[in-house]
Design a protein around this motif. Structure first.
Motif, PDB file in Angstrom:
ATOM      1  N   GLN A 148      35.615  54.229   8.440  1.00  0.00           N
ATOM      2  CA  GLN A 148      35.805  55.200   9.521  1.00  0.00           C
ATOM      3  C   GLN A 148      34.679  56.230   9.539  1.00  0.00           C
ATOM      4  O   GLN A 148      34.314  56.747  10.598  1.00  0.00           O
ATOM      5  N   HIS A 152      32.742  55.832  12.861  1.00  0.00           N
ATOM      6  CA  HIS A 152      33.186  56.911  13.746  1.00  0.00           C
ATOM      7  C   HIS A 152      32.761  58.299  13.284  1.00  0.00           C
ATOM      8  O   HIS A 152      33.090  59.289  13.945  1.00  0.00           O
ATOM      9  N   TYR A 279      37.539  47.022  19.424  1.00  0.00           N
ATOM     10  CA  TYR A 279      36.394  47.902  19.198  1.00  0.00           C
ATOM     11  C   TYR A 279      35.194  47.115  18.696  1.00  0.00           C
ATOM     12  O   TYR A 279      34.057  47.344  19.132  1.00  0.00           O
ATOM     13  N   ALA A 290      31.614  55.885  22.311  1.00  0.00           N
ATOM     14  CA  ALA A 290      32.267  56.430  21.118  1.00  0.00           C
ATOM     15  C   ALA A 290      33.783  56.365  21.283  1.00  0.00           C
ATOM     16  O   ALA A 290      34.317  56.479  22.392  1.00  0.00           O
ATOM     17  N   SER A 291      34.478  56.188  20.179  1.00  0.00           N
ATOM     18  CA  SER A 291      35.935  56.134  20.201  1.00  0.00           C
ATOM     19  C   SER A 291      36.526  57.527  20.403  1.00  0.00           C
ATOM     20  O   SER A 291      35.849  58.543  20.226  1.00  0.00           O
ATOM     21  N   ALA A 294      36.231  59.386  17.199  1.00  0.00           N
ATOM     22  CA  ALA A 294      34.929  60.016  16.970  1.00  0.00           C
ATOM     23  C   ALA A 294      34.719  61.202  17.907  1.00  0.00           C
ATOM     24  O   ALA A 294      34.246  62.265  17.490  1.00  0.00           O
ATOM     25  N   ARG A 307      44.770  56.545  15.523  1.00  0.00           N
ATOM     26  CA  ARG A 307      43.975  55.352  15.826  1.00  0.00           C
ATOM     27  C   ARG A 307      44.517  54.115  15.106  1.00  0.00           C
ATOM     28  O   ARG A 307      44.924  54.183  13.943  1.00  0.00           O
TER      29      ARG A 307
END
Length: 485
Positions: A148, A152, A279, A290-291, A294, A307
């Motif tokens: 992560q 992210h 993803y 970007a997520s 993030a 998430r």
């Protein structure tokens, strides 16, 4: 009430910036090693403002509040204390297990023609064969925390933690039960992944549909819903969304939309359930957006995103390894549910996956997922070419940039004619005439919370070869042509 055990902070000899600190990932304290040299007494290495844990009390369902820690599994960490003699758990003796070794081969992420032989050590095999920690094997938890950060930019100490589940849907189901009471309103993008609809329906949720388009979830639709919400009625506390390669639409939300949704989450005080199995199956021409996980680092405070990741699409669907990352109170609630439902995710597959991932490293994992996404780009291109050949003028669609689905609208009205309710119902075509022609697909009504009629269809291009794709769409094209008269 269960007794709450207290642990002191323990400095690690020879490692001045390393501490063992108490956390609550299983509903009780668990010893965790923190090695970030910038870690301070606040536990926040990056000075990110974190929503305090007590703030989340209002988000937890009554079921989550009533579920207590497991009286047995909550004490498992104490078994690792030096000198401890445990009479605690009914763990079977490993001397009775018939498995003595596990060896397997994996393709190289950089050269798929090359294979590497991997073996579990006796300790790794023993950990996988025995009852394990509710949240997941310690090594896999640590690897995911690093992932992560790698993917992210999220660091430990920012108020979040992770847990492993038997696939991401296992974790989503437990999160929904922890966040939603019977009869609550919940925001869902529409069309929505059909797998979550039963979760909401069994809780008798009022499913508030948020529109989507070619750029993903519509932030303007979301804003309109929230700003016109009836006064005196509690607003929804959660939004469910699949931001990359959405199942069923295949759409990927733009960064602009995501930022607007995050701003609305802060303004109207709701959480984002970011279901993100695709993803790592993004193959769009533009850089991957970007997520939410993030992007919330750009917000005044973090802690509104829960998430869900899945290894099913990039490693193996059968290993059933899903990941939840988010505010610690929600991860605790999920773990408490797991401790009374299925104890933990499969330990042996966790051990296998951990061995594979540590042998690859984060760069190797990234390289592998790039190979996977390139493969699905090729499948999409073949499918779209066949659609152009057999469905041009008979259907409309937008090219997906992630995932393994195409969402297309059947043009069932005759040229120059006006649409009728029957003509706009793809279910009648797909479930009868297409089936008779030997083609299986899903009518769009399966993905609409209210089950209304729609002309849309979802088709998957993940498994079929070129010839089968061409033949399937030829048959479907003939069905639509006949329906148009």
């Amino acid at each position: 009430m269960a007794n709450i055990l207290q642990f002191e902070q323990i400095p690690v000899q020879g490692e001045p910036h390393t501490q063992i600190i108490p956390t609550h990932s299983d509903g009780v304290p668990v010893l965790v090693k923190i090695t970030d040299p910038s870690f301070e007494a606040t536990g926040n290495p990056s000075n990110v403002k974190v929503i305090p844990a007590e703030y989340y009390d209002r988000f937890l369902s009554q079921e989550a509040k009533e579920r207590l820690p497991s009286p047995i599994r909550s004490l498992f960490p104490l078994e690792d204390r030096p000198g401890m003699i445990s009479l605690l758990a009914g763990k079977p003796s490993p001397t009775t297990f018939p498995f003595t070794a596990l060896n397997f081969s994996v393709r190289s992420p950089t050269d798929p023609s090359q294979e590497t032989a991997l073996s579990l050590t006796s300790e790794e095999l023993a950990a996988g064969l025995q009852y394990g920690p509710t949240a997941g094997l310690d090594g896999l938890i640590s690897w995911v925390e690093g992932l992560q950060a790698f993917s992210h930019g999220r660091k430990q100490g920012e108020g979040w933690s992770v847990c492993i589940g038997s696939g991401s849907q296992d974790l989503i189901s437990k999160a929904v039960s922890a966040l939603v009471n019977d009869g609550d309103a919940i925001l869902v993008e529409s069309p929505v992944y059909a797998g979550v609809l039963p979760m909401f329906e069994t809780l008798h949720c009022q499913q508030i549909e948020v529109e989507t388009d070619a750029n993903g979830i519509s932030s303007s639709s979301l804003r309109s819903i929230l700003e016109s919400w009836p006064a005196g009625t509690p607003k929804p506390r959660c939004l469910y969304t699949v931001p990359y390669g959405c199942n069923p639409t295949g759409m990927t939300a733009s960064v602009e939309r995501r930022k607007e949704v995050l701003a609305l989450a802060r303004e109207h005080d709701f959480l984002i359930l970011e279901d993100d199995p695709y993803y790592y199956v993004y193959y769009g021409k533009a850089p991957r957006p970007a997520s939410y996980f993030a992007l919330e680092l750009e917000e005044p405070e973090v802690g509104r995103v829960l998430r869900f990741d899945s290894l099913s699409k990039v490693l193996s669907a059968g290993i059933r390894i899903g990941i939840a990352s988010g505010p610690e109170p929600f991860i605790t609630a999920i773990n408490r549910h797991t401790s009374t439902a299925n104890l933990s995710a499969n330990g042996l597959t966790q051990s296998i996956v951990l061995k594979l991932l540590t042998s690859w490293g984060y760069e190797g994992f990234s390289t592998h997922t790039k190979v996977v996404s390139d493969y699905y780009r090729g499948r999409r291109d073949v499918f779209e070419a066949a659609m152009q050949k057999h469905l041009k003028g008979l259907a409309e669609w937008t090219s997906p940039e992630a995932g393994m689905f195409v969402w297309f609208k059947l043009l069932l009205s005759p040229p120059g004619g006006s649409a009728t309710g029957a003509e706009e119902d793809s279910a009648a075509i797909i479930r009868t005439h297409a089936l008779e022609k030997g083609v299986l697909a899903l009518p769009g009504t399966a993905f609409l919370p209210n089950g209304r009629k729609t002309a849309y269809v979802r088709a998957s291009f993940s498994l079929l070869g070129d010839a089968d794709i061409d033949e399937a769409l030829r048959r479907l094209g003939s069905v639509v042509a006949e329906a148009r008269g």
